[in-house]
Design a protein around this motif. Structure first.
Motif, PDB file in Angstrom:
ATOM      1  N   LEU A  53       0.815  -1.217   0.000  1.00  0.00           N
ATOM      2  CA  LEU A  53       0.000   0.000   0.000  1.00  0.00           C
ATOM      3  C   LEU A  53       0.849   1.269   0.000  1.00  0.00           C
ATOM      4  O   LEU A  53       0.554   2.209  -0.753  1.00  0.00           O
ATOM      5  N   THR A  54       1.891   1.304   0.828  1.00  0.00           N
ATOM      6  CA  THR A  54       2.732   2.507   0.868  1.00  0.00           C
ATOM      7  C   THR A  54       3.250   2.826  -0.530  1.00  0.00           C
ATOM      8  O   THR A  54       3.132   3.955  -1.011  1.00  0.00           O
ATOM      9  N   GLY A  55       3.824   1.831  -1.175  1.00  0.00           N
ATOM     10  CA  GLY A  55       4.341   2.031  -2.536  1.00  0.00           C
ATOM     11  C   GLY A  55       3.254   2.519  -3.477  1.00  0.00           C
ATOM     12  O   GLY A  55       3.483   3.428  -4.292  1.00  0.00           O
ATOM     13  N   ALA A  56       2.072   1.953  -3.339  1.00  0.00           N
ATOM     14  CA  ALA A  56       0.987   2.307  -4.263  1.00  0.00           C
ATOM     15  C   ALA A  56       0.512   3.745  -4.068  1.00  0.00           C
ATOM     16  O   ALA A  56       0.278   4.460  -5.054  1.00  0.00           O
ATOM     17  N   VAL A  57       0.378   4.195  -2.824  1.00  0.00           N
ATOM     18  CA  VAL A  57      -0.124   5.570  -2.623  1.00  0.00           C
ATOM     19  C   VAL A  57       0.953   6.597  -2.971  1.00  0.00           C
ATOM     20  O   VAL A  57       0.648   7.656  -3.529  1.00  0.00           O
ATOM     21  N   VAL A  58       2.214   6.273  -2.678  1.00  0.00           N
ATOM     22  CA  VAL A  58       3.300   7.186  -3.053  1.00  0.00           C
ATOM     23  C   VAL A  58       3.365   7.293  -4.585  1.00  0.00           C
ATOM     24  O   VAL A  58       3.469   8.381  -5.155  1.00  0.00           O
ATOM     25  N   TYR A  59       3.231   6.158  -5.256  1.00  0.00           N
ATOM     26  CA  TYR A  59       3.234   6.132  -6.720  1.00  0.00           C
ATOM     27  C   TYR A  59       2.050   6.918  -7.284  1.00  0.00           C
ATOM     28  O   TYR A  59       2.194   7.714  -8.223  1.00  0.00           O
ATOM     29  N   ALA A  60       0.868   6.730  -6.690  1.00  0.00           N
ATOM     30  CA  ALA A  60      -0.324   7.438  -7.173  1.00  0.00           C
ATOM     31  C   ALA A  60      -0.129   8.953  -7.071  1.00  0.00           C
ATOM     32  O   ALA A  60      -0.463   9.710  -8.002  1.00  0.00           O
ATOM     33  N   ARG A  61       0.442   9.395  -5.956  1.00  0.00           N
ATOM     34  CA  ARG A  61       0.694  10.831  -5.764  1.00  0.00           C
ATOM     35  C   ARG A  61       1.634  11.361  -6.856  1.00  0.00           C
ATOM     36  O   ARG A  61       1.391  12.419  -7.444  1.00  0.00           O
ATOM     37  N   GLU A  62       2.685  10.599  -7.138  1.00  0.00           N
ATOM     38  CA  GLU A  62       3.642  11.001  -8.185  1.00  0.00           C
ATOM     39  C   GLU A  62       2.957  11.097  -9.545  1.00  0.00           C
ATOM     40  O   GLU A  62       3.169  12.049 -10.298  1.00  0.00           O
ATOM     41  N   VAL A  63       2.159  10.089  -9.853  1.00  0.00           N
ATOM     42  CA  VAL A  63       1.512  10.026 -11.163  1.00  0.00           C
ATOM     43  C   VAL A  63       0.541  11.199 -11.330  1.00  0.00           C
ATOM     44  O   VAL A  63       0.466  11.813 -12.401  1.00  0.00           O
ATOM     45  N   ILE A  64      -0.187  11.521 -10.274  1.00  0.00           N
ATOM     46  CA  ILE A  64      -1.107  12.664 -10.350  1.00  0.00           C
ATOM     47  C   ILE A  64      -0.302  13.950 -10.565  1.00  0.00           C
ATOM     48  O   ILE A  64      -0.630  14.768 -11.441  1.00  0.00           O
ATOM     49  N   ASP A  65       0.757  14.120  -9.776  1.00  0.00           N
ATOM     50  CA  ASP A  65       1.570  15.347  -9.897  1.00  0.00           C
ATOM     51  C   ASP A  65       2.157  15.479 -11.301  1.00  0.00           C
ATOM     52  O   ASP A  65       2.148  16.559 -11.893  1.00  0.00           O
ATOM     53  N   GLN A  66       2.648  14.382 -11.853  1.00  0.00           N
ATOM     54  CA  GLN A  66       3.203  14.415 -13.213  1.00  0.00           C
ATOM     55  C   GLN A  66       2.146  14.783 -14.242  1.00  0.00           C
ATOM     56  O   GLN A  66       2.447  15.426 -15.247  1.00  0.00           O
ATOM     57  N   SER A  67       0.910  14.374 -13.993  1.00  0.00           N
ATOM     58  CA  SER A  67      -0.148  14.631 -14.976  1.00  0.00           C
ATOM     59  C   SER A  67      -0.541  16.102 -15.027  1.00  0.00           C
ATOM     60  O   SER A  67      -1.114  16.562 -16.007  1.00  0.00           O
ATOM     61  N   GLY A  68      -0.276  16.821 -13.940  1.00  0.00           N
ATOM     62  CA  GLY A  68      -0.711  18.211 -13.870  1.00  0.00           C
ATOM     63  C   GLY A  68      -2.160  18.372 -13.461  1.00  0.00           C
ATOM     64  O   GLY A  68      -2.641  19.490 -13.261  1.00  0.00           O
ATOM     65  N   LEU A  69      -2.885  17.287 -13.310  1.00  0.00           N
ATOM     66  CA  LEU A  69      -4.277  17.377 -12.863  1.00  0.00           C
ATOM     67  C   LEU A  69      -4.312  17.637 -11.356  1.00  0.00           C
ATOM     68  O   LEU A  69      -3.406  17.253 -10.629  1.00  0.00           O
ATOM     69  N   ALA A  70      -5.395  18.283 -10.905  1.00  0.00           N
ATOM     70  CA  ALA A  70      -5.608  18.399  -9.461  1.00  0.00           C
ATOM     71  C   ALA A  70      -6.217  17.095  -8.968  1.00  0.00           C
ATOM     72  O   ALA A  70      -6.987  16.460  -9.691  1.00  0.00           O
ATOM     73  N   GLY A  71      -5.880  16.737  -7.757  1.00  0.00           N
ATOM     74  CA  GLY A  71      -6.466  15.508  -7.225  1.00  0.00           C
ATOM     75  C   GLY A  71      -5.795  15.088  -5.940  1.00  0.00           C
ATOM     76  O   GLY A  71      -4.582  15.249  -5.792  1.00  0.00           O
ATOM     77  N   GLY A  72      -6.569  14.594  -5.005  1.00  0.00           N
ATOM     78  CA  GLY A  72      -6.030  14.125  -3.728  1.00  0.00           C
ATOM     79  C   GLY A  72      -5.994  12.608  -3.680  1.00  0.00           C
ATOM     80  O   GLY A  72      -6.537  11.928  -4.549  1.00  0.00           O
ATOM     81  N   VAL A  73      -5.332  12.112  -2.644  1.00  0.00           N
ATOM     82  CA  VAL A  73      -5.286  10.671  -2.387  1.00  0.00           C
ATOM     83  C   VAL A  73      -5.922  10.433  -1.023  1.00  0.00           C
ATOM     84  O   VAL A  73      -5.597  11.135  -0.053  1.00  0.00           O
ATOM     85  N   LEU A  74      -6.835   9.488  -0.965  1.00  0.00           N
ATOM     86  CA  LEU A  74      -7.450   9.150   0.327  1.00  0.00           C
ATOM     87  C   LEU A  74      -7.742   7.671   0.338  1.00  0.00           C
ATOM     88  O   LEU A  74      -7.893   7.070  -0.728  1.00  0.00           O
ATOM     89  N   GLY A  75      -7.814   7.098   1.512  1.00  0.00           N
ATOM     90  CA  GLY A  75      -7.986   5.654   1.485  1.00  0.00           C
ATOM     91  C   GLY A  75      -8.466   5.040   2.765  1.00  0.00           C
ATOM     92  O   GLY A  75      -8.266   5.578   3.847  1.00  0.00           O
ATOM     93  N   HIS A  76      -9.118   3.881   2.575  1.00  0.00           N
ATOM     94  CA  HIS A  76      -9.497   3.016   3.684  1.00  0.00           C
ATOM     95  C   HIS A  76      -8.301   2.093   3.894  1.00  0.00           C
ATOM     96  O   HIS A  76      -8.292   0.936   3.459  1.00  0.00           O
ATOM     97  N   VAL A  77      -7.260   2.634   4.521  1.00  0.00           N
ATOM     98  CA  VAL A  77      -5.969   1.975   4.438  1.00  0.00           C
ATOM     99  C   VAL A  77      -5.891   0.673   5.238  1.00  0.00           C
ATOM    100  O   VAL A  77      -5.014  -0.152   4.984  1.00  0.00           O
ATOM    101  N   GLY A  78      -6.815   0.470   6.160  1.00  0.00           N
ATOM    102  CA  GLY A  78      -6.833  -0.804   6.888  1.00  0.00           C
ATOM    103  C   GLY A  78      -7.134  -1.983   5.989  1.00  0.00           C
ATOM    104  O   GLY A  78      -6.813  -3.128   6.316  1.00  0.00           O
ATOM    105  N   ASP A  79      -7.777  -1.722   4.854  1.00  0.00           N
ATOM    106  CA  ASP A  79      -8.059  -2.771   3.863  1.00  0.00           C
ATOM    107  C   ASP A  79      -7.103  -2.729   2.678  1.00  0.00           C
ATOM    108  O   ASP A  79      -7.240  -3.517   1.749  1.00  0.00           O
TER     109      ASP A  79
END
Lengths: 458, 458
Positions: free
Chosen positions: A349-375
Motif C-alpha cells: 500500500l505505501t508504494g501504491a499511494v506514493v506512486y499514485a501521488r507522483e503520477v497525479i503530480d506528473q499529470s498536472g491534474l488536481a487531485g487528492g489521495v485518500l484511502g481506507h488503508v486498513g483494507d
C-alpha cells in the motif's frame, strides 16, 4: 433498441399502475446517470414497482421482448452501473423502501432494496443496533448489495458480502428465488448469495435483503494524527493492524486533500498526511488500545495524536475527512471528478499511494489521495474537464497507471466501486482466466442479456 | 464404471509416477470412506499428484474418458464427501502439503490443499500469527475449503468462506484458474471464490489456497459455567452476544454428554448443561469483559463460573468438551456415530436444542447435544448399530426431525458439515427454488459430471 414495443409505456402501466411508469423527460434524465463521470444515456421508460410480483412481471415482460432492464436505487454508483447503456427500462426501487422486520435477538434485519443506509440505521437505533457498512454516500441497501460496497468500517466489520444472509432475487425469466436463510452460517449447497452480491444488476434484481446487524458499541473514540510523510502515515496505520488494536475506521488523507479542504472551508488543518481513526469497544479495553495506538503512531513519526469521545467533538475531529469530496467537487467549477478505486495487499500500500501521488503530480491534474488503508483500499479524486479530450485522456492515463500498479502487486482493479462500465478492460486483465466461467454463469442466468447489459461483461 | 479404460492405472502412472498411482487393496479401502456413517465404496485407483500440472493432466484425462474423480484430504468429512460413490479416481492431496508463502505484513498465507490445520498453525506461530478456523478434526485446508468448514471460533473470526482470498482451481476440463487475489477485498466481477468454497469437490479441484490469518491475541482466557437447564445455558450464551462481549468460542454441552465423559474418563464434572468459553483480546478489555460475562451468566442461573489464563489450565478447563466425541465413540463398542448438524436463527436455538434432546430421548438411542451456540449451530451424537435396520431408521428419523425443525424456523440443514451424500434430500427442501440455478452452474462447469458425482446434487 430494435426489440422495444411501441406499447412499452402502456404495457408497464398495466403491470404496475398509471402513475408508476413514465417517459417524462426529467424523469428519464434523472435515470440516465449516476455520480460517476460516465456519459449519461436515457432509458426508454422508468417504472416504480412496489412488490416482488410486479418486479417479476416486469422482468418476464422484458425477457419476452428482449428489453434491457437496469435496477436503480438513488444513483450513487461511481462506475456507471445505473446508466441504461442500451436504453430500455430503468426500475427505480424507491417505492420498495420498507424495513420489513427487525429481529434484534437474531442480529438480523430484513429490508426492501430501496431502504437507504441512514434510514436503516435510524430504525435499528431504537433496538441498540446498527448496520456498519458505510460507503460515504447515503446509498440504498439494494445498490450497496449490487456493488458489494464497503467503505470506512470494513477493516472491523467486513464488506457488504459479509453481511448479507439472504437475498430474494427476481431472475431474468421472472422466477423468484431465495438464496440463503436466517442462520448465521450454512454449508448447504453452492453459495449463490455471495455470487449475487457484487453482480451489479447483471444476474437478477433484488427485492428483499436480509442483513446481519451489530450491537452499538459501548464506547466510540475518534482520533486524528498527522505525519511528515505518506509512508509514515501508512506505516502508522499498518502498525495498528499488526498490534491487533480494535480500530473500526482508519482513513488516510494526503496533504493535497487537506490543503483543498482548508482552501474551501477556510480552516487551518495541518497540511500533512493525516490518519483519521475510530475505535469501538468497551471503555477499559479502549483506554488501553488508544494509549497503545498513540505509542505506535508516535514511533512512526506523528507528534499530534488527538482523541475525542463526545459524539459532537468526534464529528468535529473528522470534519476534514468528511468535507473532502465536497471541497474537490465545489473547488473546481466546470470540472468532473474521476474517483479511482484500487486495493492492494497491505504490504504494497505505501508504494501504491506514493506512486499514485507522483503520477497525479506528473499529470498536472488536481487531485487528492485518500484511502481506507486498513483494507489496502485507496481512491484518488482526479479533477478533469470532460469537454477537453486531452484532460480526459490524462485522467484515464492516471487511472490506468494506478490500476496497473495494483494489479502488478497482486491487488484488484476495484476495491469497492465495482466494474460497471469503466473497469471492464481491467477486469479482463485481472481475471482473464476466470472471465470465461463468469460468462457461462451470466449466459445461463440471463440468456437474452436483458439484465444491465454492458456492465461487468461485454 | 463403463467408461473406465483397463489401462487406467498405467495411464495415471504415466501422468504422475510409478509409485504415485495405485490399486493396492488397503489403499483403495483407505480411500473408500471418511469419518461419517455412510457406506464405503472403493475407488478404482488412488493417485498422489505433486503439482497443479499433474492435477490438470489427471482431470483432462478423466474428463476425456468420463471417469469420476474424488478429491481426498485426510478423510475427516462427516457427510461422505470423500466416498467415491461411482468409483473412479481418488486424488489424494497428501503430497501437496507445502506452505508456499507466509506474508505476515499482509496477514496472508498461501498453502497447498494437503496442508493440515495444525501444520499451518505451527508454521504461523513463529510469525505471531494463527489461523482461527477450528472444526475439531485436524482436517486439511483443502477439505475445510471444500466443505466451508467452521467450528468453535467462527462466532468471532468467521467461517472458512470468510478467510479464503484466492483459490487456484483445476476445472473439469483441466484448465487452471485463480479466482481471487491478495487484497483484503475486491468488487471485481462475480465472486467465484465464494462459489468454490463449499462446493465439495463438485466444481473443481483446489491446488492452492490463499487465506487470511490473524495476530495471536495478547491475552486468552478460558471459562466454564454450568446451568440448571439447557434453556438457561443457551440464554446465557445469547446474553454474552447481545452485550457485545468479545467471545472467541462459546460451546454448549448437555448433561448427557458430560455424564458420558464422566463414565468414560472417570471424572466428576457436574452433570448439567455446561458452557465452555474462550475470550480473546487485550488484558484490560478482557478483565472487564470476563467480569461482565460472569454477571450475565449468573443472571441466567449459573453459580460456578470458572476462568483460567494459563495455557495448560485452560486446556484442563475445556477437557470435558475436548473428550466428548471420544467418550461417545469409545463408550458404545459396535455402534457408529451419526453426527447431526443444523444451524438455526439465534432466537430459535433454545427451542431447537430442547426439541433435539426430547427427540433423542424418545428414540431410545444414546446421544448428546453439543453446539457452537454463538452461531446457532449444534450437533447431536447419535449412537446406532449399523447392522440393525431398526436402529438405522431411528437415527435417520431423529436426524430428519432435527433438520425439519431447523428448516421450519428459517435455519439450515447443515451449519458446517456440508451436504455430501446424507443431506441431499434436505437441500432439496431448503433450497428448492435455487437448486435449478445451482444445477445450471454445475452443468456448465462440469458438463460430464466427473467431479465428485452424487454429492450435493443428483
Amino acid at each position: 433498441m430494435s426489440g422495444i414495443p411501441h406499447t412499452l409505456l402502456e404495457d408497464l402501466k398495466k403491470i404496475t399502475a398509471d402513475d408508476r411508469a413514465t417517459t417524462n423527460e426529467t424523469m428519464l434524465q434523472q435515470h440516465s446517470k449516476d455520480e460517476s463521470h460516465h456519459t449519461p444515456v436515457l432509458p426508454d421508460v422508468v417504472v416504480f414497482p412496489t412488490t416482488k410480483e410486479e418486479v417479476s412481471a416486469i422482468l418476464t415482460y422484458a425477457n419476452e421482448h428482449r428489453i434491457p432492464v437496469v435496477p436503480f436505487g438513488v444513483g450513487s454508483s461511481l462506475e456507471g452501473h445505473c446508466i441504461p447503456l442500451k436504453g430500455g427500462i430503468s426500475i427505480d426501487f424507491q417505492q420498495m423502501n420498507q424495513i420489513i422486520e427487525v429481529r434484534p435477538d437474531d442480529f438480523l434485519v430484513r429490508v426492501q432494496p430501496g431502504v437507504t443506509r441512514t434510514q436503516l440505521n435510524a430504525a435499528l437505533k431504537k433496538h441498540g443496533l446498527f448496520f456498519p457498512v458505510d460507503p460515504g454516500a447515503d446509498a440504498t441497501i439494494g445498490g450497496m448489495t449490487a456493488t458489494n460496497a464497503s467503505g470506512t468500517t470494513s477493516v472491523r466489520y467486513g464488506i457488504m458480502r459479509s453481511q448479507v444472509r439472504d437475498l430474494e432475487v427476481v431472475m431474468a425469466d421472472g422466477s423468484i428465488i431465495h438464496t440463503g436463510g436466517l442462520s448465521a452460517k450454512s454449508s448447504s449447497g453452492y453459495h449463490l448469495t455471495g455470487l449475487f452480491v457484487g453482480s451489479e444488476g447483471t444476474l437478477g434484481a433484488f427485492t428483499e435483503i436480509t442483513l446481519k446487524v451489530y450491537g452499538i458499541p459501548e464506547t466510540v473514540i475518534a482520533g486524528r494524527a498527522t505525519f511528515p510523510t505518506m509512508k509514515q502515515a501508512v506505516d502508522g496505520a499498518m502498525s495498528l493492524l499488526a498490534a491487533g488494536i480494535a480500530i473500526a475506521r482508519v482513513e488516510l488523507v494526503d496533504s493535497t486533500s487537506i490543503r483543498q479542504v482548508n482552501l474551501h472551508s477556510e480552516t487551518d488543518y495541518l497540511e500533512q498526511p493525516t490518519l483519521f481513526l475510530e475505535f469501538h469497544g468497551n471503555e477499559a479495553g479502549l483506554t488501553h488500545d488508544v494509549s497503545f495506538a498513540q505509542e505506535l503512531l508516535e514511533e512512526n513519526g506523528s507528534v499530534d495524536f488527538l482523541v475525542e469521545t463526545d459524539s459532537k467533538k468526534r464529528a468535529k475531529l473528522w470534519e476534514a475527512r468528511h468535507n473532502l469530496a465536497y471541497a474537490f467537487k465545489h473547488g473546481f467549477p466546470g470540472k468532473e471528478m474521476m474517483l479511482t478505486d484500487v486495493c492492494t495487499p497491505l504490504s504494497e500500500l505505501t508504494g501504491a499511494v506514493v506512486y499514485a501521488r507522483e503520477v497525479i503530480d506528473q499529470s498536472g491534474l488536481a487531485g487528492g489521495v485518500l484511502g481506507h488503508v486498513g483494507d489496502g483500499n485507496f481512491h484518488t479524486t482526479l479533477m478533469f474537464n470532460k469537454q477537453d479530450p486531452a484532460e480526459v485522456q490524462l485522467a484515464e492515463e492516471v487511472n490506468a497507471k494506478i490500476v496497473e500498479y495494483a494489479l502488478q502487486k497482486g491487488g484488484t482493479c476495484t476495491g469497492e466501486h465495482g466494474i460497471g462500465i469503466g473497469k471492464k478492460k481491467y477486469l479482463q486483465k485481472e481475471h482473464a482466466d476466470t472471465l470465461p466461467w463468469m460468462k457461462l454463469i451470466k449466459q445461463q442466468f440471463d440468456p437474452h442479456n436483458i439484465l444491465n447489459p454492458g456492465k461487468i461483461l461485454d
